[in-house]
Design a protein around this motif. Structure first.
Motif, PDB file in Angstrom:
ATOM      1  N   TYR A  70      51.931  57.657 -22.634  1.00 34.29           N
ATOM      2  CA  TYR A  70      52.601  58.750 -21.914  1.00 34.29           C
ATOM      3  C   TYR A  70      51.990  60.099 -22.294  1.00 34.29           C
ATOM      4  CZ  TYR A  70      55.987  62.537 -21.466  1.00 34.29           C
ATOM      5  OH  TYR A  70      56.574  63.759 -21.231  1.00 34.29           O
ATOM      6  N   PHE A  71      51.832  60.331 -23.606  1.00 30.56           N
ATOM      7  CA  PHE A  71      51.287  61.607 -24.050  1.00 30.56           C
ATOM      8  C   PHE A  71      49.815  61.752 -23.667  1.00 30.56           C
ATOM      9  CE2 PHE A  71      55.043  61.431 -26.775  1.00 30.56           C
ATOM     10  CZ  PHE A  71      55.523  62.730 -26.614  1.00 30.56           C
ATOM     11  N   VAL A  72      49.016  60.739 -23.946  1.00 32.78           N
ATOM     12  CA  VAL A  72      47.579  60.818 -23.668  1.00 32.78           C
ATOM     13  C   VAL A  72      47.321  61.023 -22.173  1.00 32.78           C
ATOM     14  CG1 VAL A  72      45.419  59.495 -23.678  1.00 32.78           C
ATOM     15  CG2 VAL A  72      46.862  59.545 -25.716  1.00 32.78           C
ATOM     16  N   ILE A  73      47.969  60.244 -21.335  1.00 30.03           N
ATOM     17  CA  ILE A  73      47.761  60.369 -19.884  1.00 30.03           C
ATOM     18  C   ILE A  73      48.226  61.735 -19.392  1.00 30.03           C
ATOM     19  CG2 ILE A  73      48.507  59.480 -17.634  1.00 30.03           C
ATOM     20  CD1 ILE A  73      48.487  56.653 -19.007  1.00 30.03           C
ATOM     21  N   SER A  74      49.361  62.203 -19.876  1.00 27.82           N
ATOM     22  CA  SER A  74      49.856  63.523 -19.464  1.00 27.82           C
ATOM     23  C   SER A  74      48.875  64.621 -19.845  1.00 27.82           C
ATOM     24  CB  SER A  74      51.218  63.808 -20.107  1.00 27.82           C
ATOM     25  OG  SER A  74      52.189  62.901 -19.662  1.00 27.82           O
ATOM     26  N   TRP A  75      48.366  64.564 -21.071  1.00 30.21           N
ATOM     27  CA  TRP A  75      47.432  65.601 -21.525  1.00 30.21           C
ATOM     28  C   TRP A  75      46.126  65.558 -20.738  1.00 30.21           C
ATOM     29  CZ3 TRP A  75      48.330  63.867 -27.194  1.00 30.21           C
ATOM     30  CH2 TRP A  75      49.540  64.378 -27.660  1.00 30.21           C
ATOM     31  N   LEU A  76      45.660  64.370 -20.407  1.00 35.65           N
ATOM     32  CA  LEU A  76      44.396  64.255 -19.680  1.00 35.65           C
ATOM     33  C   LEU A  76      44.528  64.608 -18.198  1.00 35.65           C
ATOM     34  CD1 LEU A  76      42.918  61.002 -21.268  1.00 35.65           C
ATOM     35  CD2 LEU A  76      42.222  63.383 -21.698  1.00 35.65           C
ATOM     36  N   ARG A  77      45.711  64.474 -17.643  1.00 37.37           N
ATOM     37  CA  ARG A  77      45.921  64.745 -16.210  1.00 37.37           C
ATOM     38  C   ARG A  77      46.381  66.174 -15.952  1.00 37.37           C
ATOM     39  NH1 ARG A  77      49.530  61.701 -12.987  1.00 37.37           N
ATOM     40  NH2 ARG A  77      48.147  62.252 -11.314  1.00 37.37           N
ATOM     41  N   GLY A  78      46.088  67.095 -16.791  1.00 35.37           N
ATOM     42  CA  GLY A  78      46.478  68.484 -16.528  1.00 35.37           C
ATOM     43  C   GLY A  78      46.875  69.236 -17.781  1.00 35.37           C
ATOM     44  N   TRP A  87      58.201  75.076 -20.293  1.00 37.78           N
ATOM     45  CA  TRP A  87      57.925  76.070 -21.336  1.00 37.78           C
ATOM     46  C   TRP A  87      56.575  76.739 -21.138  1.00 37.78           C
ATOM     47  CZ3 TRP A  87      61.646  77.975 -24.089  1.00 37.78           C
ATOM     48  CH2 TRP A  87      62.814  77.233 -24.198  1.00 37.78           C
ATOM     49  N   ARG A  88      55.889  76.377 -20.056  1.00 37.19           N
ATOM     50  CA  ARG A  88      54.646  77.024 -19.638  1.00 37.19           C
ATOM     51  C   ARG A  88      53.592  77.042 -20.737  1.00 37.19           C
ATOM     52  NH1 ARG A  88      54.623  78.667 -14.905  1.00 37.19           N
ATOM     53  NH2 ARG A  88      53.151  80.354 -15.161  1.00 37.19           N
ATOM     54  N   ILE A  89      53.312  75.838 -21.250  1.00 35.90           N
ATOM     55  CA  ILE A  89      52.249  75.695 -22.241  1.00 35.90           C
ATOM     56  C   ILE A  89      51.312  74.572 -21.806  1.00 35.90           C
ATOM     57  CG2 ILE A  89      53.457  76.667 -24.227  1.00 35.90           C
ATOM     58  CD1 ILE A  89      54.304  73.952 -25.091  1.00 35.90           C
ATOM     59  N   ARG A  90      50.066  74.673 -22.218  1.00 39.54           N
ATOM     60  CA  ARG A  90      49.050  73.689 -21.838  1.00 39.54           C
ATOM     61  C   ARG A  90      48.194  73.357 -23.052  1.00 39.54           C
ATOM     62  NH1 ARG A  90      47.330  75.446 -17.167  1.00 39.54           N
ATOM     63  NH2 ARG A  90      48.256  73.703 -16.077  1.00 39.54           N
ATOM     64  N   LEU A  91      47.830  72.099 -23.167  1.00 38.94           N
ATOM     65  CA  LEU A  91      46.939  71.637 -24.217  1.00 38.94           C
ATOM     66  C   LEU A  91      45.503  71.729 -23.723  1.00 38.94           C
ATOM     67  CD1 LEU A  91      46.768  70.297 -27.048  1.00 38.94           C
ATOM     68  CD2 LEU A  91      46.719  68.102 -25.841  1.00 38.94           C
ATOM     69  N   VAL A  92      44.652  72.367 -24.515  1.00 37.10           N
ATOM     70  CA  VAL A  92      43.231  72.498 -24.172  1.00 37.10           C
ATOM     71  C   VAL A  92      42.395  72.162 -25.399  1.00 37.10           C
ATOM     72  CG1 VAL A  92      43.611  74.266 -22.399  1.00 37.10           C
ATOM     73  CG2 VAL A  92      43.168  74.960 -24.757  1.00 37.10           C
ATOM     74  N   ALA A  93      41.116  71.924 -25.173  1.00 39.71           N
ATOM     75  CA  ALA A  93      40.190  71.769 -26.296  1.00 39.71           C
ATOM     76  C   ALA A  93      40.100  73.116 -27.003  1.00 39.71           C
ATOM     77  CB  ALA A  93      38.817  71.335 -25.777  1.00 39.71           C
ATOM     78  N   ALA A  94      39.717  73.110 -28.268  1.00 40.55           N
ATOM     79  CA  ALA A  94      39.667  74.340 -29.065  1.00 40.55           C
ATOM     80  C   ALA A  94      38.762  75.396 -28.446  1.00 40.55           C
ATOM     81  CB  ALA A  94      39.224  74.029 -30.493  1.00 40.55           C
TER      82      ALA A  94
END
Length: 166
Positions: A70-78, A87-94
């Motif tokens: 769930y977490f991996v797919i969510s992070w990779l799909r946007g 909460w208007r936050i996004r995970l990105v590469a450093a």
């Protein structure tokens, strides 16, 4: 490459924890569905009772894989889970670029490592083991209080960061 509405503002710890509470609701739903499907697949014999209660050996690893997916797919799909969106936050590469699958996998594995402390239950009791996990996660998130980019330990390990979306 950054999306036009991404900013370089790091996400404060309180915001990421609030998103995690939202994600907890999704995780509970996922666990319930996997539990139901597992019960149906085993004809209701997922848990053996008697002199000693035993759960099928494959059930907990299955739950871990599905929740991790769930977490991996969510992070990779946007770059966002369900909890991160309001909460208007996004995970990105450093470097601000798109997350790679290896980074997402490393991040979820490192974030889950404190769960291994549940193995202390025979010595600490269940309550003590749960407290050990919570203390472990507090240690994992503590660097976000001091790091300039507000990265937790799993962000440092995976070379990722959470950013606020404008």
């Amino acid at each position: 490459m950054n999306r036009p509405h991404d900013t370089h503002r790091p996400c404060p710890l309180w915001r990421r924890l609030a998103a995690l509470v939202y994600d907890l609701l999704a995780v509970v739903a996922i666990v319930m569905v996997v539990g139901l499907l597992s019960q149906l697949a085993t004809g209701g014999h997922l848990v053996a009772t008697g002199a000693r209660t035993a759960i099928a050996w494959w059930y907990q690893p299955l739950q871990g894989l599905v929740v991790g997916a769930y977490f991996v797919i969510s992070w990779l799909r946007g770059g966002q889970t369900l909890g991160m969106r309001p909460w208007r936050i996004r995970l990105v590469a450093a470097d601000g670029g798109k997350l790679r699958p290896a980074q997402a996998l490393r991040r979820v594995v490192v974030a889950a490592l404190p769960l291994l402390l549940l193995g202390l239950a025979p010595w600490l009791g269940l309550r003590g083991a749960v407290w050990a996990v919570l203390v472990g996660w507090a240690a994992w998130f503590a660097p976000a209080l001091f790091d300039r980019r507000r990265r937790a330990l799993h962000d440092v390990a995976a070379a990722t960061e959470l950013r606020r979306i404008a």
